[in-house]
Design an enzyme around this catalytic site. Sequence first.
Site, PDB file in Angstrom:
ATOM      1  CB  SER A 236     -11.382  38.346   1.809  1.00 16.97           C
ATOM      2  OG  SER A 236     -12.147  39.491   1.439  1.00 16.97           O
TER       3      SER A 236
ATOM      4  CG  ASP B 187      -7.996  45.972  -1.522  1.00 17.52           C
ATOM      5  OD1 ASP B 187      -9.070  46.443  -1.113  1.00 17.52           O
ATOM      6  OD2 ASP B 187      -7.614  44.821  -1.237  1.00 17.52           O
TER       7      ASP B 187
ATOM      8  CG  HIS C   5      -9.242  43.201   1.372  1.00 12.57           C
ATOM      9  ND1 HIS C   5      -9.646  43.244   0.062  1.00 12.57           N
ATOM     10  CD2 HIS C   5      -9.836  42.100   1.909  1.00 12.57           C
ATOM     11  CE1 HIS C   5     -10.447  42.225  -0.204  1.00 12.57           C
ATOM     12  NE2 HIS C   5     -10.585  41.513   0.906  1.00 12.57           N
TER      13      HIS C   5
END
Length: 445
Positions: free
Chosen positions: A187, A417, A420
């Site tokens: 990702s 998170d 990311h």
Amino acid sequence: FIFQLMHLLGLFSFWIAFTKLRTLFSVLGFSNKTMKGKCNVWILVSFNVLLTIGSLISFMLVFSWIYSYAFSTHSSVIRSYEINANTSSSHLHVQSYVKALNFNVSRDACNVFDGSWVRDDSYSYPLYDADACPFAERGFNCFANGRKDRDYTKWRWKPNNCDIPRFDARRMLEQLRGKRVVFVGDSLSRTQWESLVCLLMTGVEDKTSVYEIKGNKITRQIRFLGVRFSSFDVRIDFYRSVFLVKPGRGPRFAPKRVKTTLKLDKIDDISHEWVDSDVLIFNSGHWWTRTKLFSMGWYFQVGSSLKLGMPINSAFKTALHTWASWVENNINTNRTRVFFRTFESTHWSGHNRKACEVTKKPWKRTNGKDRNPISDMIKSVVKNMNVPATVLHVTPMDAYRSDGHVGIWSENPSIPDCSHWCLPGVPDMWNEILFSYLLQKDGAG
């Protein structure tokens, strides 16, 4: 006149040194035969020795002054002659030479990953509006998800010994005209893919000429996404391959806990899709953890042999060698520029590393996050490849950016998170560095 005076001083110093040496030898010889007063003899000898050494040193200094003066004068005369001969043409020639020299220094001597983040409040940053880019994933668009402070978009990476050219979308599109860029990885690779697509869209007037070639929407599990810039015949593709090697069913008599194996000696089945490319950017690392492997029933396999006790780092290095061998045997590096991005620093903290504190400014120190064993293995394997490949060593630069993570500003704010990055944000800088590498290959300054 100065040159002649120096010359005379040098000859005079040499004459004194020579005379005193003769006197010294005469005194030594004469004293052994006739002189009885040892004290007087040694006083005379010491005086002559000191005078001789001083004269020799004076001679050497005068000689070096003569050489320096003559050399600098000679260079000055040459420069003066060239400039006076043709002032305008000489000026242009010097300018072009300085530019070429600076460019060579930046290419050959500068490590673009050795530097610091500097605040840039110019209108250039952020480089795009995520709301205006249909390929910016909602989960990474922190503005749209309620983040109020925008200071994290105003930081630019500045290498210590050179500059990274500001991203020029139009120039990049022209550079890539008729070419295909492929991102392969997890990702974080998809984040860089989204960033590049959004950056390039700022150089396109007709936004409808940019589209996903299969009409796919961005999802976390999708294996392929491809955006075409039809006006430039450019494709920017993403392939999801989080391990790079082939997953599959384990051996027939494997223990029940083995649900899937990673075949470390075989590249991913979709690798044939990566071959026909002009720029190929890989990443891997964030899935090589106990929680995403052993806890989920994933184990390692080499050939027909199951490797239940193999450490994760050893398995990752084996997979890297498989990847390197595949590149060497399948990629025409005369056409395709190969990159491998290192591990992207995360900023989890607290007990079991489950807390996520997103700061308002970058850290002033790396706090040990500038080093990572995954990154070290990537650098080592790439360095020993038989074909050219470039490491995008982003680990140290990302280590400072505790402010750039998604945090609670995702589609699901209840799950923080710290892995990311917000878009626009840190991944844009990865692409600015990629842009600089592509410019260098084609000999642009």
